[in-house]
Design a protein around this motif. Sequence first.
Motif, PDB file in Angstrom:
ATOM      1  N   LYS A   1     -42.792 146.621  76.373  1.00 62.80           N
ATOM      2  CA  LYS A   1     -41.949 145.984  75.351  1.00 62.80           C
ATOM      3  C   LYS A   1     -42.771 145.119  74.408  1.00 62.80           C
ATOM      4  CE  LYS A   1     -37.826 144.342  76.326  1.00 62.80           C
ATOM      5  NZ  LYS A   1     -36.748 143.584  76.987  1.00 62.80           N
ATOM      6  N   ASP A   2     -43.759 144.393  74.953  1.00 63.21           N
ATOM      7  CA  ASP A   2     -44.558 143.472  74.139  1.00 63.21           C
ATOM      8  C   ASP A   2     -45.603 144.172  73.283  1.00 63.21           C
ATOM      9  OD1 ASP A   2     -43.141 141.380  75.234  1.00 63.21           O
ATOM     10  OD2 ASP A   2     -44.712 140.820  76.661  1.00 63.21           O
ATOM     11  N   THR A   3     -46.239 145.202  73.829  1.00 58.32           N
ATOM     12  CA  THR A   3     -47.369 145.823  73.123  1.00 58.32           C
ATOM     13  C   THR A   3     -47.006 147.084  72.352  1.00 58.32           C
ATOM     14  OG1 THR A   3     -48.025 147.065  75.089  1.00 58.32           O
ATOM     15  CG2 THR A   3     -49.033 144.895  74.778  1.00 58.32           C
ATOM     16  N   HIS A   4     -45.948 147.765  72.762  1.00 59.55           N
ATOM     17  CA  HIS A   4     -45.535 149.011  72.103  1.00 59.55           C
ATOM     18  C   HIS A   4     -44.015 149.047  71.949  1.00 59.55           C
ATOM     19  CE1 HIS A   4     -49.601 150.537  72.661  1.00 59.55           C
ATOM     20  NE2 HIS A   4     -49.518 150.205  73.941  1.00 59.55           N
ATOM     21  N   PRO A   5     -43.460 148.115  71.177  1.00 56.93           N
ATOM     22  CA  PRO A   5     -41.994 148.046  71.086  1.00 56.93           C
ATOM     23  C   PRO A   5     -41.355 149.323  70.542  1.00 56.93           C
ATOM     24  CG  PRO A   5     -43.019 146.600  69.460  1.00 56.93           C
ATOM     25  CD  PRO A   5     -44.107 147.104  70.355  1.00 56.93           C
ATOM     26  N   ASP A   6     -42.034 150.015  69.631  1.00 53.89           N
ATOM     27  CA  ASP A   6     -41.464 151.257  69.103  1.00 53.89           C
ATOM     28  C   ASP A   6     -41.381 152.325  70.188  1.00 53.89           C
ATOM     29  OD1 ASP A   6     -41.228 150.103  66.605  1.00 53.89           O
ATOM     30  OD2 ASP A   6     -43.119 150.946  65.865  1.00 53.89           O
ATOM     31  N   LEU A   7     -42.426 152.437  70.996  1.00 52.35           N
ATOM     32  CA  LEU A   7     -42.416 153.392  72.106  1.00 52.35           C
ATOM     33  C   LEU A   7     -41.337 153.016  73.115  1.00 52.35           C
ATOM     34  CD1 LEU A   7     -43.540 155.779  73.702  1.00 52.35           C
ATOM     35  CD2 LEU A   7     -45.315 154.235  74.589  1.00 52.35           C
ATOM     36  N   PHE A   8     -41.247 151.722  73.442  1.00 54.08           N
ATOM     37  CA  PHE A   8     -40.228 151.266  74.376  1.00 54.08           C
ATOM     38  C   PHE A   8     -38.840 151.662  73.886  1.00 54.08           C
ATOM     39  CE2 PHE A   8     -37.093 148.085  75.644  1.00 54.08           C
ATOM     40  CZ  PHE A   8     -37.173 148.191  77.021  1.00 54.08           C
ATOM     41  N   LEU A   9     -38.549 151.386  72.608  1.00 54.17           N
ATOM     42  CA  LEU A   9     -37.229 151.710  72.058  1.00 54.17           C
ATOM     43  C   LEU A   9     -36.977 153.210  72.027  1.00 54.17           C
ATOM     44  CD1 LEU A   9     -37.022 149.076  69.179  1.00 54.17           C
ATOM     45  CD2 LEU A   9     -35.788 149.064  71.363  1.00 54.17           C
ATOM     46  N   SER A  10     -37.989 153.985  71.708  1.00 53.47           N
ATOM     47  CA  SER A  10     -37.782 155.436  71.671  1.00 53.47           C
ATOM     48  C   SER A  10     -37.570 155.991  73.082  1.00 53.47           C
ATOM     49  CB  SER A  10     -38.938 156.149  70.970  1.00 53.47           C
ATOM     50  OG  SER A  10     -40.123 156.062  71.721  1.00 53.47           O
ATOM     51  N   LEU A  11     -38.285 155.447  74.076  1.00 51.29           N
ATOM     52  CA  LEU A  11     -38.067 155.872  75.467  1.00 51.29           C
ATOM     53  C   LEU A  11     -36.669 155.491  75.940  1.00 51.29           C
ATOM     54  CD1 LEU A  11     -41.501 154.999  77.087  1.00 51.29           C
ATOM     55  CD2 LEU A  11     -40.536 157.289  76.752  1.00 51.29           C
TER      56      LEU A  11
ATOM     57  N   GLU B   1     -44.395 145.048  89.978  1.00 53.14           N
ATOM     58  CA  GLU B   1     -45.276 145.834  89.112  1.00 53.14           C
ATOM     59  C   GLU B   1     -44.468 146.618  88.076  1.00 53.14           C
ATOM     60  OE1 GLU B   1     -47.753 149.579  90.189  1.00 53.14           O
ATOM     61  OE2 GLU B   1     -49.005 147.810  90.630  1.00 53.14           O
ATOM     62  N   ASP B   2     -43.337 147.172  88.496  1.00 56.41           N
ATOM     63  CA  ASP B   2     -42.466 147.883  87.545  1.00 56.41           C
ATOM     64  C   ASP B   2     -42.016 146.955  86.426  1.00 56.41           C
ATOM     65  OD1 ASP B   2     -42.574 150.201  89.127  1.00 56.41           O
ATOM     66  OD2 ASP B   2     -40.759 149.656  90.228  1.00 56.41           O
ATOM     67  N   MET B   3     -41.627 145.750  86.798  1.00 55.37           N
ATOM     68  CA  MET B   3     -41.181 144.785  85.800  1.00 55.37           C
ATOM     69  C   MET B   3     -42.321 144.392  84.869  1.00 55.37           C
ATOM     70  SD  MET B   3     -38.020 144.660  86.361  1.00 55.37           S
ATOM     71  CE  MET B   3     -37.596 143.386  85.206  1.00 55.37           C
ATOM     72  N   ALA B   4     -43.525 144.265  85.410  1.00 52.38           N
ATOM     73  CA  ALA B   4     -44.686 143.933  84.584  1.00 52.38           C
ATOM     74  C   ALA B   4     -44.976 145.049  83.583  1.00 52.38           C
ATOM     75  CB  ALA B   4     -45.904 143.662  85.456  1.00 52.38           C
ATOM     76  N   VAL B   5     -44.862 146.296  84.019  1.00 47.35           N
ATOM     77  CA  VAL B   5     -45.102 147.435  83.127  1.00 47.35           C
ATOM     78  C   VAL B   5     -44.060 147.452  82.010  1.00 47.35           C
ATOM     79  CG1 VAL B   5     -45.065 149.963  82.976  1.00 47.35           C
ATOM     80  CG2 VAL B   5     -46.304 148.837  84.839  1.00 47.35           C
ATOM     81  N   ILE B   6     -42.819 147.214  82.360  1.00 48.98           N
ATOM     82  CA  ILE B   6     -41.757 147.186  81.355  1.00 48.98           C
ATOM     83  C   ILE B   6     -42.019 146.073  80.342  1.00 48.98           C
ATOM     84  CG2 ILE B   6     -39.298 146.690  80.992  1.00 48.98           C
ATOM     85  CD1 ILE B   6     -38.857 148.047  83.783  1.00 48.98           C
TER      86      ILE B   6
END
Length: 104
Positions: A77-87, A68-73
């Motif tokens: 990454k796929d739907t909010h790449p800017d948020l992922f990169l900022s986090l 589940e953790d991997m699915a969330v990651i």
Amino acid sequence: MTMFSAINNPREIRRQLGLNQNEFWSRVGVTQSGGSRYESGRNMPKPVRELVRLVHVEQIDLAKINREDMAVIGYLKDTHPDLFLSLRKAMKAGTVDQVQGEKA
């Protein structure tokens, strides 16, 4: 280090970590005798090489990660790449741990 890149000297990684063969190899599901063969030059399969990289080079505790953790990651990454990169940037800077510590 990239995924599946060569780990030329697992013995050196193990020694730098101060682990004996059993401690080092059991963390990636390999017997001591199998690990000894890899340290002596036998070719490591790609999955074993990647596990060594994740567990001993990247210092990832696989017991704390689930599907589940991997699915969330992946979703993030796929739907909010800017948020992922900022986090990820905040985590590297240590600000994520500070924020999480303030919530506790």
